[in-house]
Design a protein around this motif. Structure first.
Motif, mmCIF file in Angstrom:
data_model
loop_
_atom_site.group_PDB
_atom_site.id
_atom_site.type_symbol
_atom_site.label_atom_id
_atom_site.label_comp_id
_atom_site.label_asym_id
_atom_site.label_seq_id
_atom_site.Cartn_x
_atom_site.Cartn_y
_atom_site.Cartn_z
ATOM 1 N N GLY A 148 16.879 -4.821 -24.278
ATOM 2 C CA GLY A 148 17.909 -5.845 -24.411
ATOM 3 C C GLY A 148 17.859 -6.549 -25.756
ATOM 4 O O GLY A 148 16.925 -6.379 -26.546
ATOM 5 N N THR A 164 22.688 -9.025 -24.643
ATOM 6 C CA THR A 164 22.489 -7.760 -23.935
ATOM 7 C C THR A 164 21.235 -7.832 -23.079
ATOM 8 O O THR A 164 20.170 -8.218 -23.553
ATOM 9 C CB THR A 164 22.340 -6.595 -24.931
ATOM 10 N N MET A 192 22.544 -2.752 -17.090
ATOM 11 C CA MET A 192 22.723 -3.234 -18.453
ATOM 12 C C MET A 192 23.981 -4.088 -18.524
ATOM 13 O O MET A 192 25.040 -3.682 -18.049
ATOM 14 C CB MET A 192 22.832 -2.058 -19.427
ATOM 15 N N GLU A 240 26.646 -2.068 -28.450
ATOM 16 C CA GLU A 240 25.311 -2.063 -27.864
ATOM 17 C C GLU A 240 25.050 -0.811 -27.029
ATOM 18 O O GLU A 240 23.902 -0.418 -26.839
ATOM 19 C CB GLU A 240 25.108 -3.318 -27.013
ATOM 20 N N ASN A 258 31.038 -10.130 -19.268
ATOM 21 C CA ASN A 258 30.234 -9.052 -19.812
ATOM 22 C C ASN A 258 30.761 -7.693 -19.369
ATOM 23 O O ASN A 258 31.448 -7.572 -18.361
ATOM 24 C CB ASN A 258 28.787 -9.177 -19.334
ATOM 25 N N LEU A 265 26.447 -6.385 -21.272
ATOM 26 C CA LEU A 265 26.701 -6.454 -22.700
ATOM 27 C C LEU A 265 28.005 -7.172 -22.994
ATOM 28 O O LEU A 265 28.953 -7.130 -22.199
ATOM 29 C CB LEU A 265 26.753 -5.048 -23.293
#
Length: 430
Positions: free
Chosen positions: A269, A275, A301, A308, A228, A303
């Motif tokens: 999210g 996300t 966060m 996003e 991620n 992603l």
């Protein structure tokens, strides 16, 4: 590398997260993929290489103790300097040309070693040498061995990986392997704080490579084919201070408005895209008898889709317009800290090749996608699909970032074997 989460299958995502890819996927890759290089027979073990790797384990453990017993937190200039000196000297001893680069705002420096070969491929091995631990942690929890496990601050993340790289270079020299144009060894001092000072150097160096192997620690016999990205969501509220007891009505409570906004923003999210946005740091007020004038919060966060960032920024900016406390000012900003290492066909193929090599040892490697972020995100360029990047090449370990972080010493020889065999295969690739 951030602490790994529980490994289980999370459905509804563009690819499985933090679990081994299923066997049917692996089989489809074997059947359908055009390999990066010729396949290797699982019956042919290079016994000379395996014996050489096994003989190095005792010395490897001694070096691991030396490194783990030095504090190298990202902000510890003294400890990082010691580590830098060790890495640079070892690279010189192994015949590499060594360059040292400053990495502001990092407290440490980047170390780059380069070997010139006779082949056509540019290959880079990389990992960080900073840890998340503070000054004094090494003295409190010095390196120790219990059975086949070794413990200590940063033993897996990523001092064990740094040594796999150095010992692999030693084996390269011993075998007289030179089927590469350049073989680069890169260490950076600030991965645990988003590689702010080294990310551009990683991008620059990686843009010249055909292959990049990253030596973050896997949790088992695995390699990492995707990670991620990481972003921070910053939320700030400005209100009006007042006496909390005698004139609360004259104030505008920033803390109350912050709480309101966090509740409104709790669903930023997107489970379908993988996300997540989790509010983790909150600050408000300095004295109990003063209505807070300022309040702030930061969310972590994660992603897998770079778009996003823009989507979350747009959604959050719209949501914060609805306020509970009148006459307060609210702002929100999404800060992109680390791009994802995107799932891609070339990496999948190289992971299949890694599994073929591991089968020479009677073992299997499973490709996984992880929710944490690593420097592989800076190495891989999704716009060009280059270079071919494979992460999770380090020593096998677990409990990363915890006080009982450990590595499996039985994985030292197999990981050295894998690294050398992959180098040999990549050197012959078309």
């Amino acid at each position: 590398m951030p602490a790994a989460c529980a490994t289980r299958r999370i459905t509804g995502l563009p690819f499985p997260m933090e679990i081994p890819l299923r066997k049917n996927i692996l089989l489809s890759l074997l059947v359908a993929a055009a390999f990066v290089a010729p396949a290797v027979s699982s019956a042919q073990t290079d016994k000379v290489l395996l014996n050489a790797a096994q003989k190095r384990q005792p010395e490897f453990v001694k070096d691991l103790a030396t490194l783990v017993n030095v504090d190298t937190g990202t902000d510890d200039a003294k400890g990082l300097a010691q580590m830098e000196a060790f890495l640079a000297q070892r690279l010189r001893d192994l015949g590499a040309t060594v360059e040292i680069f400053a990495a502001p705002p990092a407290a440490g420096k980047m170390v780059l070693g380069t070997l010139q070969g006779k082949g056509s491929k540019n290959i880079m091995l990389m990992v960080h040498y900073d840890t998340v631990f503070g000054i004094g942690d090494a003295a409190k929890r010095p390196f120790r061995v219990e059975g086949n496990k070794a413990f200590g601050p940063g033993v897996a993340d990523a001092k064990g990986g740094a040594l796999i790289m150095l010992y692999a270079l030693d084996l390269v020299r011993e075998r007289g392997f030179a089927d590469f144009k350049t073989l680069s060894i890169f260490f950076n001092p600030d991965e645990e704080k988003s590689s702010l000072g080294s990310r551009e150097k990683i991008r620059e160096l990686s843009s010249r490579q055909d292959y990049v192997l990253s030596f973050e620690p896997p949790e088992a016999d695995r390699v990492t084919v995707a990670t991620n990205g990481i972003a921070y969501v910053h939320l700030d509220v400005k209100g009006l201070a007042s006496h909390a007891g005698s004139a609360p009505e004259k104030g505008r409570n920033a803390a109350v408005e912050l709480a309101n906004q966090i509740l409104q923003l709790r669903d930023l999210g997107d489970p379908v895209k993988g996300t997540t946005v989790n509010w983790t740091v909150i600050q408000a007020g300095e004295r109990v008898n003063i209505t807070p004038e300022k309040a702030s919060a930061t969310a972590d966060m994660r992603l897998s889709d770079l778009s996003e960032i823009e989507r979350v920024q747009a959604d959050a900016s719209k949501i914060i317009q609805k306020k509970l406390v009148p006459e307060t000012q609210v702002s929100v900003k999404v800060e992109n800290r680390r791009p994802p290492f995107s799932k891609n066909a070339a990496t999948d193929k190289l992971a299949v090749q890694a599994n073929s090599i591991y089968q020479e040892l009677g073992k299997t490697i499973e490709p996984v996608a992880m929710r944490y972020g690593t420097d592989a995100g800076f190495a891989y360029n999704p716009a060009t699909g280059k270079p071919v990047v494979l992460d999770g090449m380090g020593i096998v370990g677990n409990r990363i970032h915890s006080t009982d972080e450990w590595v499996d010493l039985d994985s030292v020889a197999p990981r050295l074997y894998l690294t050398i065999r992959l180098l040999e295969v990549m050197g012959k690739a078309r």
